[in-house]
Write a protein that holds these residues in place. Sequence first.
Motif, PDB file in Angstrom:
ATOM      1  N   ASN A  68       0.746  -1.162  -0.052  1.00 50.16           N
ATOM      2  CA  ASN A  68       0.051  -0.004   0.107  1.00 50.16           C
ATOM      3  C   ASN A  68       0.744   1.334   0.009  1.00 50.16           C
ATOM      4  OD1 ASN A  68      -2.505  -1.365   0.147  1.00 50.16           O
ATOM      5  ND2 ASN A  68      -2.430  -1.385   2.274  1.00 50.16           N
ATOM      6  N   ASP A  69       1.869   1.355  -0.608  1.00 51.71           N
ATOM      7  CA  ASP A  69       2.807   2.344  -0.719  1.00 51.71           C
ATOM      8  C   ASP A  69       3.257   2.864   0.690  1.00 51.71           C
ATOM      9  OD1 ASP A  69       2.993   2.278  -3.580  1.00 51.71           O
ATOM     10  OD2 ASP A  69       1.049   3.257  -3.673  1.00 51.71           O
ATOM     11  N   GLY A  70       3.431   1.946   1.537  1.00 55.48           N
ATOM     12  CA  GLY A  70       3.947   2.458   2.781  1.00 55.48           C
ATOM     13  C   GLY A  70       2.853   2.816   3.948  1.00 55.48           C
ATOM     14  N   LYS A  71       1.479   2.845   3.526  1.00 54.11           N
ATOM     15  CA  LYS A  71       0.691   3.228   4.474  1.00 54.11           C
ATOM     16  C   LYS A  71      -0.071   1.949   5.264  1.00 54.11           C
ATOM     17  CE  LYS A  71      -1.103   6.626   1.363  1.00 54.11           C
ATOM     18  NZ  LYS A  71      -1.197   6.616  -0.352  1.00 54.11           N
ATOM     19  N   LEU A  72       0.214   1.911   6.675  1.00 55.08           N
ATOM     20  CA  LEU A  72      -0.389   0.951   7.401  1.00 55.08           C
ATOM     21  C   LEU A  72      -1.846   0.901   7.553  1.00 55.08           C
ATOM     22  CD1 LEU A  72       0.620  -1.298   9.132  1.00 55.08           C
ATOM     23  CD2 LEU A  72       0.849   0.138  10.956  1.00 55.08           C
ATOM     24  N   VAL A  73      -2.424   0.095   7.380  1.00 54.18           N
ATOM     25  CA  VAL A  73      -4.030  -0.134   7.498  1.00 54.18           C
ATOM     26  C   VAL A  73      -4.357  -0.527   8.783  1.00 54.18           C
ATOM     27  CG1 VAL A  73      -6.274  -0.937   6.597  1.00 54.18           C
ATOM     28  CG2 VAL A  73      -4.442  -0.616   4.882  1.00 54.18           C
ATOM     29  N   ARG A  74      -4.859   0.359   9.584  1.00 58.58           N
ATOM     30  CA  ARG A  74      -5.007  -0.022  11.130  1.00 58.58           C
ATOM     31  C   ARG A  74      -6.227  -0.779  11.531  1.00 58.58           C
ATOM     32  NH1 ARG A  74      -0.732  -0.734  13.006  1.00 58.58           N
ATOM     33  NH2 ARG A  74      -1.890  -1.056  14.703  1.00 58.58           N
ATOM     34  N   TYR A  75      -7.194  -0.904  10.669  1.00 59.15           N
ATOM     35  CA  TYR A  75      -8.454  -1.288  11.083  1.00 59.15           C
ATOM     36  C   TYR A  75      -9.265  -1.780   9.890  1.00 59.15           C
ATOM     37  CZ  TYR A  75     -13.166  -2.096  13.180  1.00 59.15           C
ATOM     38  OH  TYR A  75     -14.156  -2.757  13.407  1.00 59.15           O
ATOM     39  N   ILE A  76      -9.709  -3.082   9.853  1.00 58.78           N
ATOM     40  CA  ILE A  76     -10.614  -3.599   9.025  1.00 58.78           C
ATOM     41  C   ILE A  76     -11.960  -4.380   9.626  1.00 58.78           C
ATOM     42  CG2 ILE A  76      -9.401  -5.864   8.741  1.00 58.78           C
ATOM     43  CD1 ILE A  76     -10.430  -5.912   5.881  1.00 58.78           C
ATOM     44  N   ASP A  77     -13.098  -3.846   9.424  1.00 63.52           N
ATOM     45  CA  ASP A  77     -14.111  -4.307  10.068  1.00 63.52           C
ATOM     46  C   ASP A  77     -14.541  -5.825   9.651  1.00 63.52           C
ATOM     47  OD1 ASP A  77     -16.067  -3.969   8.015  1.00 63.52           O
ATOM     48  OD2 ASP A  77     -16.342  -1.967   8.339  1.00 63.52           O
ATOM     49  N   SER A  78     -15.226  -6.342  10.484  1.00 60.93           N
ATOM     50  CA  SER A  78     -15.839  -7.740  10.247  1.00 60.93           C
ATOM     51  C   SER A  78     -16.309  -8.012   8.857  1.00 60.93           C
ATOM     52  CB  SER A  78     -16.355  -8.385  11.355  1.00 60.93           C
ATOM     53  OG  SER A  78     -17.480  -7.835  11.555  1.00 60.93           O
ATOM     54  N   VAL A  79     -17.186  -7.015   8.472  1.00 61.72           N
ATOM     55  CA  VAL A  79     -18.232  -6.958   7.245  1.00 61.72           C
ATOM     56  C   VAL A  79     -17.170  -7.008   6.111  1.00 61.72           C
ATOM     57  CG1 VAL A  79     -19.832  -6.125   6.037  1.00 61.72           C
ATOM     58  CG2 VAL A  79     -20.126  -6.113   8.413  1.00 61.72           C
ATOM     59  N   ALA A  80     -16.235  -6.056   5.956  1.00 61.86           N
ATOM     60  CA  ALA A  80     -15.170  -5.931   5.018  1.00 61.86           C
ATOM     61  C   ALA A  80     -14.244  -7.095   4.869  1.00 61.86           C
ATOM     62  CB  ALA A  80     -14.384  -4.636   5.104  1.00 61.86           C
ATOM     63  N   LEU A  81     -13.999  -7.758   5.746  1.00 58.59           N
ATOM     64  CA  LEU A  81     -13.076  -8.710   6.103  1.00 58.59           C
ATOM     65  C   LEU A  81     -14.076 -10.211   5.525  1.00 58.59           C
ATOM     66  CD1 LEU A  81     -10.398 -10.433   6.978  1.00 58.59           C
ATOM     67  CD2 LEU A  81     -11.399 -10.621   9.082  1.00 58.59           C
ATOM     68  N   ARG A  82     -15.148 -10.021   5.857  1.00 56.93           N
ATOM     69  CA  ARG A  82     -16.101 -11.191   5.460  1.00 56.93           C
ATOM     70  C   ARG A  82     -16.035 -11.237   3.767  1.00 56.93           C
ATOM     71  NH1 ARG A  82     -20.591 -10.605   4.289  1.00 56.93           N
ATOM     72  NH2 ARG A  82     -22.318 -11.113   4.245  1.00 56.93           N
ATOM     73  N   HIS A  83     -16.483  -9.897   3.411  1.00 63.39           N
ATOM     74  CA  HIS A  83     -16.425  -9.652   1.846  1.00 63.39           C
ATOM     75  C   HIS A  83     -15.284 -10.130   1.293  1.00 63.39           C
ATOM     76  CE1 HIS A  83     -20.598  -8.277   1.838  1.00 63.39           C
ATOM     77  NE2 HIS A  83     -20.105  -7.309   2.787  1.00 63.39           N
ATOM     78  N   GLY A 113     -12.941 -21.106  -6.140  1.00 67.50           N
ATOM     79  CA  GLY A 113     -14.171 -22.064  -6.587  1.00 67.50           C
ATOM     80  C   GLY A 113     -13.994 -23.062  -5.266  1.00 67.50           C
ATOM     81  N   ILE A 114     -13.890 -22.385  -4.127  1.00 68.00           N
ATOM     82  CA  ILE A 114     -13.909 -23.166  -2.883  1.00 68.00           C
ATOM     83  C   ILE A 114     -15.411 -23.485  -2.051  1.00 68.00           C
ATOM     84  CG2 ILE A 114     -12.983 -23.517  -0.470  1.00 68.00           C
ATOM     85  CD1 ILE A 114     -10.237 -22.376  -1.636  1.00 68.00           C
ATOM     86  N   GLY A 115     -15.802 -22.411  -2.368  1.00 69.25           N
ATOM     87  CA  GLY A 115     -17.338 -22.499  -1.732  1.00 69.25           C
ATOM     88  C   GLY A 115     -17.501 -20.926  -1.099  1.00 69.25           C
ATOM     89  N   SER A 116     -18.241 -20.967  -0.157  1.00 72.16           N
ATOM     90  CA  SER A 116     -18.377 -19.392   0.573  1.00 72.16           C
ATOM     91  C   SER A 116     -18.126 -19.718   2.036  1.00 72.16           C
ATOM     92  CB  SER A 116     -19.849 -19.095   0.359  1.00 72.16           C
ATOM     93  OG  SER A 116     -20.705 -20.039   1.182  1.00 72.16           O
ATOM     94  N   LEU A 117     -17.987 -18.606   2.635  1.00 77.38           N
ATOM     95  CA  LEU A 117     -17.456 -18.547   4.080  1.00 77.38           C
ATOM     96  C   LEU A 117     -18.429 -17.964   4.905  1.00 77.38           C
ATOM     97  CD1 LEU A 117     -14.745 -19.035   5.708  1.00 77.38           C
ATOM     98  CD2 LEU A 117     -14.441 -16.320   5.476  1.00 77.38           C
ATOM     99  N   SER A 118     -18.703 -18.752   5.928  1.00 75.20           N
ATOM    100  CA  SER A 118     -19.830 -18.258   6.825  1.00 75.20           C
ATOM    101  C   SER A 118     -19.234 -17.868   8.120  1.00 75.20           C
ATOM    102  CB  SER A 118     -20.754 -19.667   7.233  1.00 75.20           C
ATOM    103  OG  SER A 118     -21.900 -19.124   8.041  1.00 75.20           O
ATOM    104  N   ILE A 119     -19.285 -16.639   8.464  1.00 76.52           N
ATOM    105  CA  ILE A 119     -18.700 -16.121   9.520  1.00 76.52           C
ATOM    106  C   ILE A 119     -19.780 -15.202  10.316  1.00 76.52           C
ATOM    107  CG2 ILE A 119     -17.280 -14.197  10.507  1.00 76.52           C
ATOM    108  CD1 ILE A 119     -15.639 -14.654   8.118  1.00 76.52           C
ATOM    109  N   GLY A 120     -20.334 -15.667  11.550  1.00 82.29           N
ATOM    110  CA  GLY A 120     -20.971 -15.266  12.456  1.00 82.29           C
ATOM    111  C   GLY A 120     -20.451 -14.964  13.673  1.00 82.29           C
TER     112      GLY A 120
END
Length: 112
Positions: free
Chosen positions: A70-85, A95-102
Amino acid sequence: AQRVGMEKFYSYLSLFGYDQITGIDYPGEAACQIQSMDTAGPVGLATMGYGQGIAVTPIQQVSAVNAIANDGKLVRYIDSVALRHLLESIFLKKGIGSLSIGKNQNRRKEGK
């Protein structure tokens, strides 16, 4: 590590975020285990320079490597919805399937 010196090396660890937790939405995330500058000495500095004497979680390591991408930019936080997507898109592309995170789930569902 010895070439850049103790102060600069610890500064780099801090810039890569190794001195704090990532802040992701994950319970029980552990902080890195890094020797203090007061006790490291030349041997501790040398061994940390090649990865010994430092304990990081996989997500902390990925976060640090992503800073390079990321050109030296440290990403400090990713929310669970973005991570899930993000994970869903990876699983679907492969082609593995889908991930279920609850709330109490962390398992992969089988694909079609």
